[in-house]
Design a protein around this motif. Structure first.
Motif, PDB file in Angstrom:
ATOM      1  N   LEU A  25      10.551  -2.317  14.955  1.00  0.00           N
ATOM      2  CA  LEU A  25      10.146  -1.933  13.607  1.00  0.00           C
ATOM      3  C   LEU A  25       8.649  -1.689  13.531  1.00  0.00           C
ATOM      4  CD1 LEU A  25      12.178  -4.629  11.635  1.00  0.00           C
ATOM      5  CD2 LEU A  25      12.826  -2.232  12.076  1.00  0.00           C
ATOM      6  N   VAL A  26       8.266  -0.838  12.602  1.00  0.00           N
ATOM      7  CA  VAL A  26       6.859  -0.648  12.248  1.00  0.00           C
ATOM      8  C   VAL A  26       6.694  -1.286  10.881  1.00  0.00           C
ATOM      9  CG1 VAL A  26       5.035   1.012  11.725  1.00  0.00           C
ATOM     10  CG2 VAL A  26       6.676   1.476  13.581  1.00  0.00           C
ATOM     11  N   MET A  27       5.805  -2.280  10.829  1.00  0.00           N
ATOM     12  CA  MET A  27       5.588  -3.047   9.599  1.00  0.00           C
ATOM     13  C   MET A  27       4.123  -2.919   9.181  1.00  0.00           C
ATOM     14  SD  MET A  27       7.822  -6.301  10.866  1.00  0.00           S
ATOM     15  CE  MET A  27       7.668  -5.916  12.616  1.00  0.00           C
ATOM     16  N   VAL A  28       3.903  -2.690   7.903  1.00  0.00           N
ATOM     17  CA  VAL A  28       2.555  -2.549   7.360  1.00  0.00           C
ATOM     18  C   VAL A  28       2.334  -3.634   6.321  1.00  0.00           C
ATOM     19  CG1 VAL A  28       1.039  -1.074   5.954  1.00  0.00           C
ATOM     20  CG2 VAL A  28       2.450  -0.050   7.756  1.00  0.00           C
ATOM     21  N   ASN A  29       1.217  -4.352   6.455  1.00  0.00           N
ATOM     22  CA  ASN A  29       0.757  -5.309   5.444  1.00  0.00           C
ATOM     23  C   ASN A  29      -0.550  -4.755   4.891  1.00  0.00           C
ATOM     24  OD1 ASN A  29       2.876  -6.957   6.231  1.00  0.00           O
ATOM     25  ND2 ASN A  29       1.605  -8.292   7.465  1.00  0.00           N
ATOM     26  N   THR A  30      -0.550  -4.364   3.630  1.00  0.00           N
ATOM     27  CA  THR A  30      -1.716  -3.723   3.028  1.00  0.00           C
ATOM     28  C   THR A  30      -1.896  -4.223   1.601  1.00  0.00           C
ATOM     29  OG1 THR A  30      -2.855  -1.579   2.813  1.00  0.00           O
ATOM     30  CG2 THR A  30      -0.501  -1.638   2.206  1.00  0.00           C
ATOM     31  N   GLY A  31      -2.872  -3.698   0.903  1.00  0.00           N
ATOM     32  CA  GLY A  31      -3.132  -4.071  -0.486  1.00  0.00           C
ATOM     33  C   GLY A  31      -4.431  -4.847  -0.625  1.00  0.00           C
ATOM     34  N   ASP A  32      -4.795  -5.105  -1.886  1.00  0.00           N
ATOM     35  CA  ASP A  32      -6.052  -5.781  -2.193  1.00  0.00           C
ATOM     36  C   ASP A  32      -5.933  -7.295  -2.208  1.00  0.00           C
ATOM     37  OD1 ASP A  32      -7.466  -3.407  -2.413  1.00  0.00           O
ATOM     38  OD2 ASP A  32      -7.015  -3.193  -4.539  1.00  0.00           O
ATOM     39  N   GLY A  33      -4.727  -7.810  -2.140  1.00  0.00           N
ATOM     40  CA  GLY A  33      -4.536  -9.261  -2.189  1.00  0.00           C
ATOM     41  C   GLY A  33      -4.751  -9.911  -0.835  1.00  0.00           C
ATOM     42  N   LYS A  34      -4.864 -11.225  -0.866  1.00  0.00           N
ATOM     43  CA  LYS A  34      -5.037 -12.011   0.357  1.00  0.00           C
ATOM     44  C   LYS A  34      -3.699 -12.135   1.089  1.00  0.00           C
ATOM     45  CE  LYS A  34      -8.282 -14.455   0.978  1.00  0.00           C
ATOM     46  NZ  LYS A  34      -9.311 -14.246   1.940  1.00  0.00           N
ATOM     47  N   GLY A  35      -3.770 -12.351   2.405  1.00  0.00           N
ATOM     48  CA  GLY A  35      -2.569 -12.709   3.139  1.00  0.00           C
ATOM     49  C   GLY A  35      -2.000 -11.678   4.081  1.00  0.00           C
ATOM     50  N   LYS A  36      -2.667 -10.549   4.270  1.00  0.00           N
ATOM     51  CA  LYS A  36      -2.120  -9.504   5.138  1.00  0.00           C
ATOM     52  C   LYS A  36      -2.066  -9.956   6.605  1.00  0.00           C
ATOM     53  CE  LYS A  36      -5.296  -6.978   3.230  1.00  0.00           C
ATOM     54  NZ  LYS A  36      -5.595  -7.741   2.003  1.00  0.00           N
ATOM     55  N   THR A  37      -3.196 -10.443   7.090  1.00  0.00           N
ATOM     56  CA  THR A  37      -3.234 -10.943   8.459  1.00  0.00           C
ATOM     57  C   THR A  37      -2.425 -12.225   8.581  1.00  0.00           C
ATOM     58  OG1 THR A  37      -5.365  -9.903   8.919  1.00  0.00           O
ATOM     59  CG2 THR A  37      -4.765 -11.808  10.286  1.00  0.00           C
ATOM     60  N   THR A  38      -2.510 -13.071   7.574  1.00  0.00           N
ATOM     61  CA  THR A  38      -1.771 -14.333   7.601  1.00  0.00           C
ATOM     62  C   THR A  38      -0.265 -14.083   7.717  1.00  0.00           C
ATOM     63  OG1 THR A  38      -3.505 -15.333   6.267  1.00  0.00           O
ATOM     64  CG2 THR A  38      -1.418 -16.504   6.373  1.00  0.00           C
ATOM     65  N   ALA A  39       0.240 -13.087   7.008  1.00  0.00           N
ATOM     66  CA  ALA A  39       1.665 -12.746   7.114  1.00  0.00           C
ATOM     67  C   ALA A  39       2.004 -12.262   8.524  1.00  0.00           C
ATOM     68  CB  ALA A  39       2.030 -11.686   6.076  1.00  0.00           C
ATOM     69  N   VAL A  56       6.969  -1.938   4.400  1.00  0.00           N
ATOM     70  CA  VAL A  56       5.614  -1.949   3.852  1.00  0.00           C
ATOM     71  C   VAL A  56       5.538  -3.067   2.821  1.00  0.00           C
ATOM     72  CG1 VAL A  56       3.853  -0.682   2.538  1.00  0.00           C
ATOM     73  CG2 VAL A  56       5.308   0.539   4.184  1.00  0.00           C
ATOM     74  N   THR A  57       4.586  -3.961   3.027  1.00  0.00           N
ATOM     75  CA  THR A  57       4.334  -5.025   2.066  1.00  0.00           C
ATOM     76  C   THR A  57       2.932  -4.808   1.509  1.00  0.00           C
ATOM     77  OG1 THR A  57       5.749  -6.560   3.269  1.00  0.00           O
ATOM     78  CG2 THR A  57       4.170  -7.518   1.719  1.00  0.00           C
ATOM     79  N   VAL A  58       2.850  -4.714   0.189  1.00  0.00           N
ATOM     80  CA  VAL A  58       1.566  -4.518  -0.475  1.00  0.00           C
ATOM     81  C   VAL A  58       1.194  -5.825  -1.161  1.00  0.00           C
ATOM     82  CG1 VAL A  58       0.291  -3.179  -2.195  1.00  0.00           C
ATOM     83  CG2 VAL A  58       2.055  -2.061  -0.794  1.00  0.00           C
ATOM     84  N   MET A  59       0.138  -6.438  -0.670  1.00  0.00           N
ATOM     85  CA  MET A  59      -0.354  -7.684  -1.258  1.00  0.00           C
ATOM     86  C   MET A  59      -1.156  -7.332  -2.512  1.00  0.00           C
ATOM     87  SD  MET A  59       0.831  -9.618   1.042  1.00  0.00           S
ATOM     88  CE  MET A  59       1.036  -9.987   2.769  1.00  0.00           C
ATOM     89  N   GLU A  60      -0.743  -7.881  -3.623  1.00  0.00           N
ATOM     90  CA  GLU A  60      -1.389  -7.590  -4.901  1.00  0.00           C
ATOM     91  C   GLU A  60      -2.186  -8.804  -5.358  1.00  0.00           C
ATOM     92  OE1 GLU A  60      -0.175  -6.723  -9.550  1.00  0.00           O
ATOM     93  OE2 GLU A  60       1.382  -6.761  -8.017  1.00  0.00           O
ATOM     94  N   ALA A  61      -3.449  -8.582  -5.674  1.00  0.00           N
ATOM     95  CA  ALA A  61      -4.298  -9.666  -6.179  1.00  0.00           C
ATOM     96  C   ALA A  61      -4.108  -9.776  -7.691  1.00  0.00           C
ATOM     97  CB  ALA A  61      -5.753  -9.389  -5.850  1.00  0.00           C
ATOM     98  N   ARG A  62      -3.444 -10.825  -8.135  1.00  0.00           N
ATOM     99  CA  ARG A  62      -3.269 -11.060  -9.569  1.00  0.00           C
ATOM    100  C   ARG A  62      -4.240 -12.103 -10.077  1.00  0.00           C
ATOM    101  NH1 ARG A  62       2.721 -10.410 -11.817  1.00  0.00           N
ATOM    102  NH2 ARG A  62       3.137  -8.401 -10.881  1.00  0.00           N
ATOM    103  N   LYS A  63      -4.531 -13.061  -9.221  1.00  0.00           N
ATOM    104  CA  LYS A  63      -5.421 -14.144  -9.601  1.00  0.00           C
ATOM    105  C   LYS A  63      -5.997 -14.732  -8.324  1.00  0.00           C
ATOM    106  CE  LYS A  63      -5.271 -18.238 -12.549  1.00  0.00           C
ATOM    107  NZ  LYS A  63      -4.389 -19.102 -13.352  1.00  0.00           N
ATOM    108  N   HIS A  64      -7.265 -15.091  -8.342  1.00  0.00           N
ATOM    109  CA  HIS A  64      -7.891 -15.697  -7.168  1.00  0.00           C
ATOM    110  C   HIS A  64      -8.883 -16.744  -7.638  1.00  0.00           C
ATOM    111  CE1 HIS A  64     -10.048 -16.224  -3.413  1.00  0.00           C
ATOM    112  NE2 HIS A  64      -9.068 -15.557  -2.806  1.00  0.00           N
ATOM    113  N   HIS A  65      -8.875 -17.887  -6.962  1.00  0.00           N
ATOM    114  CA  HIS A  65      -9.742 -18.993  -7.370  1.00  0.00           C
ATOM    115  C   HIS A  65     -11.224 -18.629  -7.321  1.00  0.00           C
ATOM    116  CE1 HIS A  65      -8.810 -19.407  -3.064  1.00  0.00           C
ATOM    117  NE2 HIS A  65     -10.100 -19.686  -2.953  1.00  0.00           N
ATOM    118  N   ALA A  66     -11.608 -17.664  -6.491  1.00  0.00           N
ATOM    119  CA  ALA A  66     -13.006 -17.243  -6.423  1.00  0.00           C
ATOM    120  C   ALA A  66     -13.469 -16.654  -7.760  1.00  0.00           C
ATOM    121  CB  ALA A  66     -13.209 -16.233  -5.301  1.00  0.00           C
TER     122      ALA A  66
END
Length: 174
Positions: free
Chosen positions: A7-21, A152-162
């Motif tokens: 499979l070809v899998m893409v982790n993208t988006g403005d949220g955290k966790g792309k590399t972690t996933a 394709v998984t798009v990480m969306e930043a909804r809230k961040h403690h920073a």
């Protein structure tokens, strides 16, 4: 048992966790005895505890080809050259047939910055060995790459403690 479909899998988006996933997938694959290669574009390989841990897993090899954070306005020549070297390595390793899973960490950033041509990445995806799983991470993945991907998984930043003044913390962000 049927032949594995890589499979070809893409982790993208403005949220955290792309590399972690992607590293979660590496952990799972290591448990099955797979041969895994992580090539880091942009990141220098220094100061990332998750890669220190992943490198201790059986079957996992990590190669950092980046030079670290690219500051706005900085000369990008050395970063471009490092990304090109990483790209040549990625092409060779994908074609080698030696790996079950390859993670191209932050390659989407390398494409966005013009260090790696999305057309070259698209061709790599089309030409990869049929059983190889390939993961591409980083913000701003080009549409043409997402169109070729199986997942394709798009990480969306909804809230961040920073946003509330809480600094990056060891074990969470680094």
């Amino acid at each position: 048992m049927a032949e594995r479909k890589g499979l070809v899998m893409v982790n993208t988006g403005d949220g955290k966790g792309k590399t972690t996933a992607a590293l979660g997938l590496v952990l799972r694959a290591s448990g099955y005895g797979w041969r895994i290669l992580i090539i880091q574009f942009i990141k220098s390989g220094k100061g990332y505890s998750e890669f220190e841990a992943a490198g201790k897993l059986p079957g996992v090899e990590i190669r950092a080809t980046g030079q670290g954070l690219i500051r706005p306005g900085a000369d990008r020549t050395s970063h471009r050259e490092a990304a090109r070297q990483g790209w040549e390595m990625a092409r060779d390793e994908v074609a080698s047939g030696r790996w079950d899973l390859i993670v191209l960490d932050e390659i989407n950033i390398a494409m966005r910055m013009g260090f790696v041509d999305p057309d070259e990445v698209a061709q790599l995806i089309k030409d990869k060995p049929p059983s190889l799983h390939l993961v591409l991470t980083g913000r701003d993945c080009p549409e043409k790459i997402m169109d070729l991907a199986d997942m394709v998984t798009v990480m969306e930043a909804r809230k961040h403690h920073a946003d509330n003044g809480v600094a990056a913390q060891k074990g969470v962000e680094f």
